[in-house]
Design a protein around this motif. Sequence first.
Motif, short mmCIF file in Angstrom:
data_model
loop_
_atom_site.label_atom_id
_atom_site.label_comp_id
_atom_site.label_asym_id
_atom_site.label_seq_id
_atom_site.Cartn_x
_atom_site.Cartn_y
_atom_site.Cartn_z
N GLU A 1 17.48 -51.90 14.59
CA GLU A 1 17.02 -50.98 15.63
C GLU A 1 17.29 -51.53 17.03
O GLU A 1 17.65 -50.78 17.94
N GLU A 2 17.15 -52.84 17.19
CA GLU A 2 17.42 -53.47 18.49
C GLU A 2 18.90 -53.31 18.86
O GLU A 2 19.23 -53.01 20.01
N LEU A 3 19.78 -53.50 17.87
CA LEU A 3 21.21 -53.35 18.12
C LEU A 3 21.58 -51.89 18.43
O LEU A 3 22.43 -51.64 19.29
N VAL B 1 19.67 -49.75 19.94
CA VAL B 1 19.24 -49.53 21.33
C VAL B 1 20.28 -50.12 22.30
O VAL B 1 20.66 -49.48 23.28
N LYS B 2 20.76 -51.34 22.01
CA LYS B 2 21.77 -51.98 22.88
C LYS B 2 23.05 -51.16 22.92
O LYS B 2 23.64 -50.95 23.99
N PRO C 1 22.71 -61.31 14.23
CA PRO C 1 22.66 -60.13 15.10
C PRO C 1 23.76 -60.13 16.17
O PRO C 1 24.34 -59.08 16.46
N ASP D 1 14.25 -54.60 12.09
CA ASP D 1 13.99 -54.78 13.53
C ASP D 1 15.28 -55.10 14.29
O ASP D 1 15.51 -54.60 15.38
N ASP D 2 16.12 -55.96 13.68
CA ASP D 2 17.39 -56.32 14.32
C ASP D 2 18.31 -55.10 14.42
O ASP D 2 18.97 -54.88 15.44
#
Length: 163
Positions: free
Chosen positions: A48-50, A52-53, A12, A45-46
Amino acid sequence: MQQPKKNKTYTPKEALLKAAAYCAYQERTQQEVRDKLYTYGLEPDDVEELIVKLCAEKMIDEERYAASYVRGKYGLKKWGRRKILQGLKGKRISDYCIKKGMKEIDPEVYWENLLHLTEKKMRTEKESNPFARKQKITYFLQTKGYETDLIQDALKELEGKGN
């Protein structure tokens, strides 16, 4: 026989750097970045997290993307509102961002674009039957995304000038 190219998988952290460079090159939609991140072999999940970042760091900004898209399509390609709208919907841009982006269209420049395209098409259209000729010009302008009522107004204005 050649083996199919395997995409390299990234952590990630590595993917974030690659995605940031991808976004810095040109405006991107969330969906374009999401698709790219999946090619890096990341888990949903990774990904979507990226996303958002990247949004938090303003690397992805769909309002900015929509405004840029609209300016390019109506300014350079001389597209009409309907075609631009379809293009943005096809890129899965939110209605809110589409509305904000469409405000980039200056009505006077838009009308000038339509008149320019109409005039150009009137000069190059070979059809001699006046009805069929008008129909062909109208169809051409509709495929560029212009609204039928505006097309009719442009044709009237230019026919009045004797083109």
